[in-house]
Design a protein around this motif. Structure first.
Motif, mmCIF file in Angstrom:
data_model
loop_
_atom_site.group_PDB
_atom_site.id
_atom_site.type_symbol
_atom_site.label_atom_id
_atom_site.label_comp_id
_atom_site.label_asym_id
_atom_site.label_seq_id
_atom_site.Cartn_x
_atom_site.Cartn_y
_atom_site.Cartn_z
ATOM 1 N N ALA A 1 0.781 -1.338 -0.168
ATOM 2 C CA ALA A 1 -0.008 -0.007 0.043
ATOM 3 C C ALA A 1 0.801 1.033 -0.032
ATOM 4 C CB ALA A 1 -0.897 0.019 1.153
ATOM 5 N N THR A 2 1.714 1.208 0.733
ATOM 6 C CA THR A 2 2.773 2.584 0.962
ATOM 7 C C THR A 2 3.627 2.642 -0.508
ATOM 8 O OG1 THR A 2 4.520 1.460 2.075
ATOM 9 C CG2 THR A 2 2.881 2.635 3.357
ATOM 10 N N LYS A 3 4.039 1.512 -1.306
ATOM 11 C CA LYS A 3 4.935 1.751 -2.316
ATOM 12 C C LYS A 3 3.891 2.571 -3.586
ATOM 13 C CE LYS A 3 7.645 -2.063 -2.299
ATOM 14 N NZ LYS A 3 8.016 -3.581 -2.855
ATOM 15 N N SER A 4 2.520 2.410 -3.310
ATOM 16 C CA SER A 4 1.570 3.052 -4.230
ATOM 17 C C SER A 4 1.538 4.398 -4.033
ATOM 18 C CB SER A 4 0.143 2.545 -4.254
ATOM 19 O OG SER A 4 -0.393 2.787 -2.996
ATOM 20 N N LEU A 5 2.012 4.848 -2.881
ATOM 21 C CA LEU A 5 1.901 6.316 -2.620
ATOM 22 C C LEU A 5 3.323 7.277 -2.927
ATOM 23 C CD1 LEU A 5 0.672 6.117 1.066
ATOM 24 C CD2 LEU A 5 -0.446 6.644 -0.893
ATOM 25 N N LEU A 6 4.077 6.258 -3.444
ATOM 26 C CA LEU A 6 5.492 7.229 -4.024
ATOM 27 C C LEU A 6 5.353 7.795 -5.510
ATOM 28 C CD1 LEU A 6 7.845 4.213 -3.019
ATOM 29 C CD2 LEU A 6 7.784 6.471 -1.775
ATOM 30 N N PRO A 7 5.860 8.738 -5.517
ATOM 31 C CA PRO A 7 6.091 9.340 -6.866
ATOM 32 C C PRO A 7 6.537 8.563 -7.965
ATOM 33 C CG PRO A 7 7.099 10.809 -5.451
ATOM 34 C CD PRO A 7 6.857 9.556 -4.777
ATOM 35 N N PRO A 8 6.310 8.600 -9.223
ATOM 36 C CA PRO A 8 6.804 7.596 -10.030
ATOM 37 C C PRO A 8 8.406 7.604 -10.098
ATOM 38 C CG PRO A 8 5.538 9.573 -11.161
ATOM 39 C CD PRO A 8 5.512 9.838 -9.963
ATOM 40 N N GLU A 9 9.095 6.386 -10.650
ATOM 41 C CA GLU A 9 10.484 6.307 -10.661
ATOM 42 C C GLU A 9 11.046 7.453 -11.382
ATOM 43 O OE1 GLU A 9 12.507 3.588 -9.751
ATOM 44 O OE2 GLU A 9 11.032 2.663 -8.392
ATOM 45 N N GLY A 10 12.092 7.701 -11.041
ATOM 46 C CA GLY A 10 13.009 8.852 -11.558
ATOM 47 C C GLY A 10 13.038 10.000 -10.722
ATOM 48 N N GLU A 11 11.798 10.114 -9.983
ATOM 49 C CA GLU A 11 11.795 11.438 -9.146
ATOM 50 C C GLU A 11 11.955 10.814 -7.681
ATOM 51 O OE1 GLU A 11 7.919 13.282 -9.201
ATOM 52 O OE2 GLU A 11 7.421 12.724 -11.161
#
Length: 166
Positions: free
Chosen positions: A69-79
């Protein structure tokens, strides 16, 4: 005699057998509403582990739900954040709280829960109370991330429909 009693074939030819009913089916807590399917499946597995008193397995499953669930809160890869934060639940939780992506009133409990989840997954030392704490925190987190926003969205849609704005 008629019907099923006279039937000479196999009853299973007319039913799909998914498994047997046992104690694991008796008392499992469902996840909150509007949770993504993949999280719901892992939550249900954790709840099943609780119902059969497999505390470490339950803790590992609830920790996995929190991780997913918390992975889905992260900005896109590269940011930002950096890869280390993306990989580690502990670092990720810290970053999510610092950046306002998770409610701060959960912060203190989240640290304890992360440690309990690690203990269950790596040391096998969870007790019933720790597994139940993990379940309760996971449920609350899922409610905050998925259930409450979806309920608000549905309420707004109903309101628009009532007013003819749809």
């Amino acid at each position: 005699m008629s019907g099923v009693v006279k039937y000479t074939g196999y009853i299973n030819d007319h039913f799909k057998v998914r498994g047997h009913v046992s104690l694991k089916d008796e008392d499992t807590d469902p996840p909150p509403e509007h949770v993504p399917e993949e999280l719901e499946a892992v939550y249900r597995e954790g709840a099943t582990c609780v119902s059969v008193q497999c505390w470490n397995a339950a803790g590992a499953m609830f920790r996995l739900v929190i991780d997913m669930a918390t992975k889905s809160l992260l900005p896109p890869e590269g940011e930002p954040p950096v890869a280390k934060i993306r990989r580690s639940l502990g670092f990720r939780l810290e970053w999510l709280f610092q950046n306002g992506k998770l409610p701060t009133d959960l912060q203190e409990l989240a640290e304890c829960i992360k440690e309990d989840g690690n203990d269950g997954a790596h040391d096998g030392t969870l007790t019933q109370n720790e597994a139940l704490d993990l379940r309760d925190f996971t449920y609350t987190l899922l409610e905050r991330l998925y259930t409450a926003p979806k309920r608000l969205e549905l309420a707004a849609t109903r309101r628009r429909e009532r007013r003819g704005d749809a």
